[in-house]
Scaffold this motif. Structure first.
Motif, short mmCIF file in Angstrom:
data_model
loop_
_atom_site.label_atom_id
_atom_site.label_comp_id
_atom_site.label_asym_id
_atom_site.label_seq_id
_atom_site.Cartn_x
_atom_site.Cartn_y
_atom_site.Cartn_z
N CYS A 100 0.85 -1.19 0.00
CA CYS A 100 0.00 0.00 0.00
C CYS A 100 0.88 1.24 0.00
O CYS A 100 2.05 1.19 0.38
N ILE A 101 0.28 2.36 -0.40
CA ILE A 101 0.97 3.65 -0.32
C ILE A 101 0.27 4.46 0.77
O ILE A 101 -0.92 4.76 0.66
N PRO A 102 0.99 4.80 1.86
CA PRO A 102 0.34 5.56 2.93
C PRO A 102 0.03 6.98 2.49
O PRO A 102 0.72 7.53 1.63
N ALA A 103 -1.01 7.56 3.07
CA ALA A 103 -1.34 8.96 2.79
C ALA A 103 -0.14 9.82 3.15
O ALA A 103 0.57 9.54 4.11
N GLY A 104 0.09 10.85 2.35
CA GLY A 104 1.21 11.76 2.63
C GLY A 104 2.55 11.20 2.19
O GLY A 104 3.59 11.74 2.56
N ALA A 105 2.54 10.08 1.42
CA ALA A 105 3.82 9.54 0.93
C ALA A 105 4.47 10.61 0.05
O ALA A 105 3.85 11.13 -0.86
N PRO A 106 5.75 10.93 0.32
CA PRO A 106 6.39 12.03 -0.43
C PRO A 106 6.67 11.69 -1.89
O PRO A 106 6.79 12.60 -2.70
N ARG A 107 6.77 10.40 -2.25
CA ARG A 107 7.16 10.04 -3.61
C ARG A 107 6.21 9.01 -4.18
O ARG A 107 6.57 7.85 -4.41
N PRO A 108 4.94 9.38 -4.44
CA PRO A 108 3.93 8.39 -4.86
C PRO A 108 4.25 7.72 -6.19
O PRO A 108 3.93 6.55 -6.38
N ASP A 109 4.89 8.46 -7.13
CA ASP A 109 5.16 7.81 -8.42
C ASP A 109 6.23 6.73 -8.26
O ASP A 109 6.09 5.62 -8.80
N ASN A 110 7.29 7.04 -7.51
CA ASN A 110 8.30 6.01 -7.22
C ASN A 110 7.65 4.82 -6.52
O ASN A 110 8.01 3.67 -6.78
N ALA A 111 6.71 5.11 -5.62
CA ALA A 111 6.04 4.05 -4.88
C ALA A 111 5.29 3.13 -5.86
O ALA A 111 5.40 1.90 -5.76
N HIS A 112 4.58 3.72 -6.82
CA HIS A 112 3.88 2.90 -7.82
C HIS A 112 4.87 2.06 -8.63
O HIS A 112 4.63 0.89 -8.91
N ARG A 113 5.99 2.68 -9.02
CA ARG A 113 6.98 1.94 -9.81
C ARG A 113 7.54 0.78 -8.99
O ARG A 113 7.75 -0.32 -9.52
N PHE A 114 7.77 1.01 -7.70
CA PHE A 114 8.31 -0.04 -6.83
C PHE A 114 7.31 -1.18 -6.67
O PHE A 114 7.66 -2.36 -6.78
N ILE A 115 6.05 -0.82 -6.44
CA ILE A 115 5.01 -1.86 -6.29
C ILE A 115 4.90 -2.66 -7.58
O ILE A 115 4.86 -3.90 -7.56
#
Lengths: 355, 299
Positions: free
Chosen positions: A267-282
């Motif tokens: 999951c990506i927590p609210a307020g994640a500073p780097r949401p696009d990187n998070a999507h790429r990582f997932i």
């Protein structure tokens, strides 16, 4: 008590300093985000080279911090996201975090590897439409046991919850919610919708059983079993698979009454500073090769059908990783049932431990 | 007349006083005030706490279920303190009467464990006490060479861990330095000629200890008892890691409120109950100190 507060406050401050202090020197990637991703995960829950490989492939550095259980994760995020981009809560906590506004919705367009998931995991009751989460593993609680010290296969919860046969050699899981749910399952009820009367019945059963129980463990049951401290333990299949690989006197069974299924989810927590990187990582973690590499190390069942196809038969046909039999057919996910239920469970367990 | 630093150098005094005061306010008083506020609140959702001014959390904390656990914790802390005192007094005496070099070595030995994290020390204790741990292996080997040839049965491992005995061992081990150091400080200041006089005038060693040393060291003894008792009362690692199925102490309940039970208001109320007990203990200590000061002034 003051000690506990101080420590968690200090570690929070320390984490904030670490996470923010380094912010300045990170170069930005093409998506305008710093080339890093903060991953908050369970211990021993990635492949040996997974994080380094992601950095090699994308130039994004993964910084991983560890938590011991969902409650710790929830307590941490509820006080404000200190800078994590990707977290791995279990199913029930996906619901809890989602309804508390502590998660960001996922953009499925940026996670094409979702197509690798087995159909059963594409839509789930605890997260309809997979709005908040992508499955990383699934797992079941069962009984781990030492074959030479137990008669046959202990394929009922009776042997740990309601019997003196293995008195003094039993280890139960210290998770209060799981104990109540499994007790209800043993008594022929669902793991969900445990009302006050049934909860009292389960608690009384546990109180009576307590003098035969050696200890309550915190998810280190497989080590206690391997060390010979106990001969039967309530544990997760993945943890047991790791120790069974080193000691073939150990076994694992899902009791015939059925058990509690869990699924740890990205999951990506609210307020994640780097949401696009998070999507790429997932998306990277759901890649067939990458996911297979992870399963190779952590030996938990994978919900990733494409990865499973790449795994050797030793993993795919492993009866500990993929248990079969009547127990599996009777198993269910645990649902989040509200604040009042949490309090009732805690009070039941306090009563049981005090008795 | 004593010099008044605030009057003679007000600017310097202010400069020196501001950082610690700010530290105290920001990192101690403010968070504590928030927790104190929570103790009068209730959970509205999983993450929102409404501070309603209700006493419901305290009422719940005083239910027999929780009161019994509190009493048990007081008992554990009391036994721990008593054992620490009985073991710690001779240790403190021998340090105080040792030669300067031996004294330094002994003090370092007492403080050395503090250089290691409490969690690590507790895990080390687990390794020693567990069924297949060092003590049981040693006892098993001895049994095998001595008792078995004499016709005894096979060795049964001693139940050293996962019971209340192990919790007490852990608590005493961790808190012993808290007792020894204040005792040593008090005994070190003692006027040795009084002890010599007592022995010269015919009192035995025990009588001298009981009727001369203990009364003179009383403030140090009270400090030692309080400084041992309070953290022992709030211990949660020892019962959690070394305890068995009926070893939970009040701190374990509090920890659960902030984690799995997600009930911060109730956890806050339980914490503050402990805090109030601490204040009472400190008040008792202040009273004891004042009384001994008054006695000194008379004598």
């Amino acid at each position: 008590m003051p000690d506990l507060n101080r420590r968690s406050a200090l570690s929070g401050i320390a984490a904030a300093l670490v996470l923010d202090g380094c912010a300045k020197r990170w170069p930005k990637g093409a998506n305008g985000e710093e080339r890093r991703v903060n991953f908050y995960n369970w211990d021993t829950y990635t492949g040996e080279t997974t994080l380094a490989d992601f950095e090699k492939a994308t130039g994004i550095e993964v910084r991983m911090s560890l938590y011991a259980n969902n409650d710790e994760l929830f307590a941490r995020l509820r006080a404000g996201n200190p800078g994590f981009d990707v977290i791995v809560p279990s199913n029930e906590f996906v619901t809890r975090l989602g309804m508390s506004g502590l998660l960001q919705p996922l953009d499925h367009g940026r996670i094409p590897n979702m197509a690798n998931l087995a159909p059963a995991f594409r839509d789930v009751p605890y997260d309809p439409g997979r709005r908040w989460s992508m499955p990383y593993t699934w797992l079941v609680l069962g009984i781990g046991y030492r074959k030479s010290k137990v008669d046959g296969v202990p394929d009922s919860w009776k042997w740990v919850l309601d019997s003196d046969r293995y008195s003094g050699r039993i280890g139960l899981f210290a998770e209060s919610d799981d104990l109540i749910r499994l007790g209800a399952k043993y008594l022929g009820h669902s793991v969900n919708d445990v009302g006050p009367a049934l909860m009292t019945r389960v608690t009384d059963m546990l109180i009576a059983q307590k003098r035969h129980v050696k200890l309550f463990h915190r998810d280190e049951g497989q080590d206690l079993l391997a060390a010979g401290d106990i001969d039967l333990v309530v544990e997760y299949n993945g943890d047991m698979a790791q120790v069974i690989a080193d000691d073939d006197d150990l076994g694992f069974v899902v009791p015939r009454e059925g058990t509690l299924i869990n699924s740890d989810s990205l999951c990506i927590p609210a307020g994640a500073p780097r949401p696009d990187n998070a999507h790429r990582f997932i998306n990277y973690l759901l890649d067939a090769q990458v996911s297979a590499g992870i399963s190779q190390t952590i030996r938990y069942p994978t919900p990733n059908a494409a990865a499973l196809a790449l795994m050797p038969g030793e993993y795919r046909n492993n009866p500990v990783i993929f248990p079969t039999g009547p127990g599996m057919a009777n198993s269910e996910y645990g649902r989040f049932e509200g604040i009042g239920h949490i309090r009732a469970v805690d009070e039941a367990i306090t009563r049981m431990m005090a008795a | 007349m004593k010099e008044q630093p605030a009057r003679s150098a007000p600017l310097l005094f202010t400069l020196l006083a501001v950082p610690p005061l700010a530290w105290l306010l920001l990192l101690f008083a403010a968070p504590l005030a928030v927790i104190w506020g929570y103790s009068f609140g209730e959970n509205r959702t999983l993450i929102d706490i409404a501070i309603t001014g209700s006493w419901a959390n305290y009422a719940r904390a005083l239910k027999p279920l929780y009161l019994a656990i509190l009493l048990k914790s007081l008992l554990f802390a009391g036994i721990t303190t008593a054992i620490c005192f009985i073991v710690g007094l001779p240790v403190a005496l021998s340090i105080a009467f040792a030669g300067p070099r031996a004294r330094l070595a002994l003090l370092v030995a007492i403080m050395l464990p503090f250089w290691t994290n409490l969690l690590i020390r507790t895990y080390a204790l687990m390794a020693i006490l567990r069924t297949e741990g060092q003590i049981n292996s040693l006892a098993g080997a001895l049994w095998g060479t001595v008792a078995v040839p004499l016709g005894a049965g096979p060795f049964e491992p001693l139940p050293l861990i996962n019971n209340n005995f192990a919790v007490l061992v852990g608590l005493v081990y961790v808190h012993l330095p808290f007792m020894v150091l204040p005792l040593y400080a008090a005994l070190d200041r003692l006027d040795r000629s009084l002890i010599e006089a007592s022995l010269d005038l015919g009192a035995g060693h025990l009588a001298t200890l009981w009727r001369v040393v203990v009364p003179l060291a009383l403030p140090g003894i009270v400090s030692g008892i309080i400084i041992t008792f309070i953290p022992a009362l709030g211990a949660y690692l020892a019962p959690d890691l070394l305890g068995g199925t009926n070893s939970q102490m009040i701190a374990n309940i509090i920890e659960r409120q902030f984690r799995s039970a997600n009930d911060w208001p109730f956890g806050a109320a339980l914490s503050f109950l402990l805090m109030y007990l601490t204040f009472i203990a400190l008040a008792v200590q202040a009273l004891a100190q004042r009384r001994s000061a008054a006695r000194e002034a008379q004598g």
